[in-house]
Design a protein around this motif. Structure first.
Motif, short mmCIF file in Angstrom:
data_model
loop_
_atom_site.label_atom_id
_atom_site.label_comp_id
_atom_site.label_asym_id
_atom_site.label_seq_id
_atom_site.Cartn_x
_atom_site.Cartn_y
_atom_site.Cartn_z
N ASP A 123 7.29 -48.84 12.63
CA ASP A 123 7.70 -48.56 14.02
C ASP A 123 8.92 -47.65 14.17
O ASP A 123 9.90 -48.00 14.83
N ASN A 124 8.83 -46.50 13.55
CA ASN A 124 9.84 -45.46 13.79
C ASN A 124 9.14 -44.13 13.67
O ASN A 124 8.74 -43.73 12.59
N TYR A 125 8.97 -43.44 14.81
CA TYR A 125 8.22 -42.19 14.80
C TYR A 125 8.90 -41.11 15.63
O TYR A 125 9.65 -41.41 16.57
N ALA A 126 8.61 -39.84 15.26
CA ALA A 126 9.00 -38.67 16.05
C ALA A 126 10.51 -38.53 16.21
O ALA A 126 10.98 -37.87 17.12
N GLY A 127 11.27 -39.14 15.30
CA GLY A 127 12.73 -39.09 15.39
C GLY A 127 13.28 -37.74 14.98
O GLY A 127 12.77 -37.09 14.06
N VAL A 128 14.31 -37.30 15.67
CA VAL A 128 15.03 -36.07 15.35
C VAL A 128 16.52 -36.30 15.62
O VAL A 128 16.91 -37.40 16.04
N THR A 129 17.34 -35.26 15.39
CA THR A 129 18.79 -35.44 15.53
C THR A 129 19.33 -34.78 16.80
O THR A 129 18.71 -33.88 17.36
N TRP A 130 20.51 -35.24 17.19
CA TRP A 130 21.24 -34.65 18.33
C TRP A 130 21.76 -33.28 17.94
O TRP A 130 22.16 -33.07 16.79
N SER A 131 21.81 -32.36 18.88
CA SER A 131 22.49 -31.10 18.61
C SER A 131 23.90 -31.15 19.20
O SER A 131 24.20 -31.99 20.05
N ASN A 132 24.76 -30.28 18.66
CA ASN A 132 26.14 -30.14 19.12
C ASN A 132 27.03 -31.34 18.74
O ASN A 132 27.96 -31.67 19.47
N THR A 133 26.77 -31.97 17.61
CA THR A 133 27.60 -33.09 17.16
C THR A 133 28.40 -32.72 15.90
O THR A 133 28.92 -33.60 15.22
N GLY A 134 28.47 -31.42 15.59
CA GLY A 134 29.25 -30.98 14.42
C GLY A 134 28.66 -31.53 13.14
O GLY A 134 27.44 -31.53 12.95
N LYS A 135 29.54 -32.04 12.26
CA LYS A 135 29.06 -32.52 10.96
C LYS A 135 28.38 -33.88 11.04
O LYS A 135 27.70 -34.31 10.12
N ARG A 136 28.63 -34.58 12.12
CA ARG A 136 28.01 -35.89 12.28
C ARG A 136 26.54 -35.69 12.64
O ARG A 136 26.23 -35.01 13.62
N LYS A 137 25.64 -36.26 11.87
CA LYS A 137 24.21 -36.08 12.14
C LYS A 137 23.65 -37.39 12.67
O LYS A 137 23.58 -38.39 11.96
N LEU A 138 23.25 -37.37 13.92
CA LEU A 138 22.83 -38.58 14.62
C LEU A 138 21.35 -38.52 14.96
O LEU A 138 20.87 -37.54 15.55
N PHE A 139 20.65 -39.55 14.59
CA PHE A 139 19.19 -39.60 14.68
C PHE A 139 18.75 -40.76 15.57
O PHE A 139 19.38 -41.83 15.58
N ILE A 140 17.67 -40.56 16.31
CA ILE A 140 17.04 -41.69 17.00
C ILE A 140 15.53 -41.47 16.92
O ILE A 140 15.05 -40.32 16.92
N GLY A 141 14.77 -42.55 16.82
CA GLY A 141 13.31 -42.44 16.74
C GLY A 141 12.65 -43.26 17.83
O GLY A 141 13.29 -44.10 18.48
N TRP A 142 11.39 -43.00 18.03
CA TRP A 142 10.58 -43.81 18.95
C TRP A 142 10.18 -45.06 18.19
O TRP A 142 9.58 -44.95 17.11
#
Ligand code: FRU
Length: 481
Positions: A262-281
């Protein structure tokens, strides 16, 4: 409906009403995280897609906003991304303020039966921090070259070539395009026909620039449906290099950011600098339309921070819940040095289970163990643990409650253990109807939904062999509302 409330998450984003799927257009602007999403505002099953909208200051507490993009004469609004056009390359900016530009797929449902070119890429811009959007009058900006699955543009600024790079899912590979202004796009290359998993169509890619020990590393996420390691849909990743034109990788094996169902189609936020933040469906195309809620359907995973980790000579992508979550957390108990051979007395000490809650477990990797969450009255149970012989972690939801809405739901799901450390550190995050498992600092990850008819009230530790658990810490979370 009572079940709709019982299953509604308290520390995850879910829509007030109706259907959602993929997270879209995530961008961080002026201290606010924007989350757009595939949304059907009139029904709790998939249909004509809009971009719904939610905002958050901490990635945990979400506020739903008015719909951002409505279907139009070019079609439904499918998945895509958003960027801050810092230099106003698009010319959409007003009064010296950088515009936000959303890049998405138009899906023409009227022509899809008789033609192949029904998916095209379009753009829209916002001059009020994402509140309202205007579609570009030159849409589409990329016409369809004759590929039926041609969608989900993810755009980033590539510093070395001073160009925008779009990664687009194109059937069984991704295609990279470049642009000086987000309007005019040139095809650069394709990647993936001979790489990774191909059990289904490629969707929702994301090209991410990361760093490991001071060196640049490029990570490519690609969701596929079907063909996931535990059935249905999931997201694979590639570690490699990108020079502004082509993506290359030495990776031989297929890897998944989250092995759970149960984790699909997740991608990262843009404009967060070096911090890479992800969320999925937090769902799976196998049964997303049939989940046992009526007024709303589907939620997002907890937001996760990505990092790279070395194991042997290999780099892996690892993920953990964002640090912001600890603000909501209270430690309720910490039990140390528990010997388990049969059923240990962990039950009494933790008392009645609360949701949302979390467990941090530290133990040695030389014995099996199972943590069993259950309800005495109904006998429903969820079993999570480590299988030493198979060297994997598992979530067994086969007797977890309502499971009969789809044959693929009833299963014991596994994720390989990648770490070779002698100590296992397992972190579990429970909400009303979900568990997210992060093992070995996020190297092995698994997300699974469950729908008990009554809440689980108890927890116990089990082991077929003798095991000594160093510590079990139990946390509760206050509702993010
Ligand atoms: C992935 C996906 C995307 C598409 C969207 C439609 O879950 O199929 O490829 O853009 O959902 O809602």
């Amino acid at each position: 409906v009572a079940a709709d409330n019982a299953y509604r998450p308290k520390i995850h984003f879910s829509p007030a009403a109706h259907w959602i799927n993929d997270p879209n257009g995530m961008v961080y602007v002026n201290g606010v995280y924007h989350l757009f999403f595939q949304y059907h505002p009139y029904s709790s099953v998939w249909g004509p897609m809009h971009w719904g909208h939610a905002t958050s200051k901490d990635l945990i507490r979400w506020q739903e906003e008015p719909i951002a993009l409505y279907p139009d004469s070019l079609g439904y609004i499918f998945s895509g991304s958003a960027v801050v056009d810092v230099n106003n390359s698009s010319g959409f900016g007003k009064n010296g303020k950088a515009p936000l530009v959303a890049v998405f797929t138009h899906h023409n449902s009227r022509t899809e039966k008789e033609r192949i070119d029904f998916q095209t890429q379009s753009i829209a811009y916002s001059n009020d921090n994402g509140k309202t959007w205007t579609k570009y009058d030159g849409n589409p900006v990329i016409k369809n070259p004759g590929i039926a699955d041609f969608r989900d543009p993810k755009v980033m600024w590539h510093t070395a070539t001073q160009k925008w790079i779009m990664t687009l899912a194109t059937k069984d590979c991704v295609t990279f395009y470049s642009s000086p202004d987000l309007k005019n796009w040139t095809k650069e290359s394709t990647f993936g026909k001979e790489n990774g998993a191909h059990g289904g169509v490629w969707e929702c890619p994301d090209l991410i620039e990361m760093e490991f020990e001071g060196k640049k590393v490029w990570v490519l996420l690609v969701s596929i449906n079907p063909g996931a390691p535990n059935g249905g849909s999931a997201t694979q990743y590639f570690i490699g290099d990108f020079d502004g034109h082509t993506f290359t990788t030495k990776q031989k094996d297929t890897r998944w950011i989250d092995y759970g169902p149960d984790n699909y189609a997740g991608v990262t936020w843009s404009n967060t600098g070096k911090r890479k933040l992800f969320i999925g469906w937090m769902s799976n195309w196998n049964y997303a339309n049939q989940l046992p809620t009526q007024s709303w359907r589907n939620a997002m995973t907890i937001a996760r921070e990505l990092h790279l980790a070395k194991e042997g000579n290999e780099l892996y992508l690892a993920s953990l819940p964002v640090g912001e979550l600890t603000k909501y957390e209270t430690q309720q108990a910490s039990l140390k040095n528990i010997t388990i051979d049969e059923r240990a007395a962990v039950i009494a000490k933790i008392g009645i289970l609360h949701f949302p809650s979390g467990f941090n477990l530290t133990t040695t990797a030389d014995a099996d163990f199972t943590i069993r969450f259950y309800n005495k009255a109904t006998g429903e149970e969820l079993k999570i643990g480590y299988d030493k012989k198979a060297n994997n972690y598992f979530i067994d939801r086969s007797r977890s409650g309502i499971v009969n809405f789809h044959s693929g739901f009833t299963a014991k799901h596994t994720v390989p253990r990648i770490s070779t450390s002698k100590e296992i550190k397992l972190r579990l995050l429970f909400d009303a109807s979900s568990v997210e498992l992060f093992a070995d600092n996020g190297l092995s990850v698994m997300t699974a939904l469950f729908f008990p008819t009554e809440k689980y009230t108890h927890v116990e530790l089990l082991s077929a062999t003798k095991a000594i658990v160093k510590e079990v810490a139990y946390f509760t979370y206050k509702q993010a509302k």
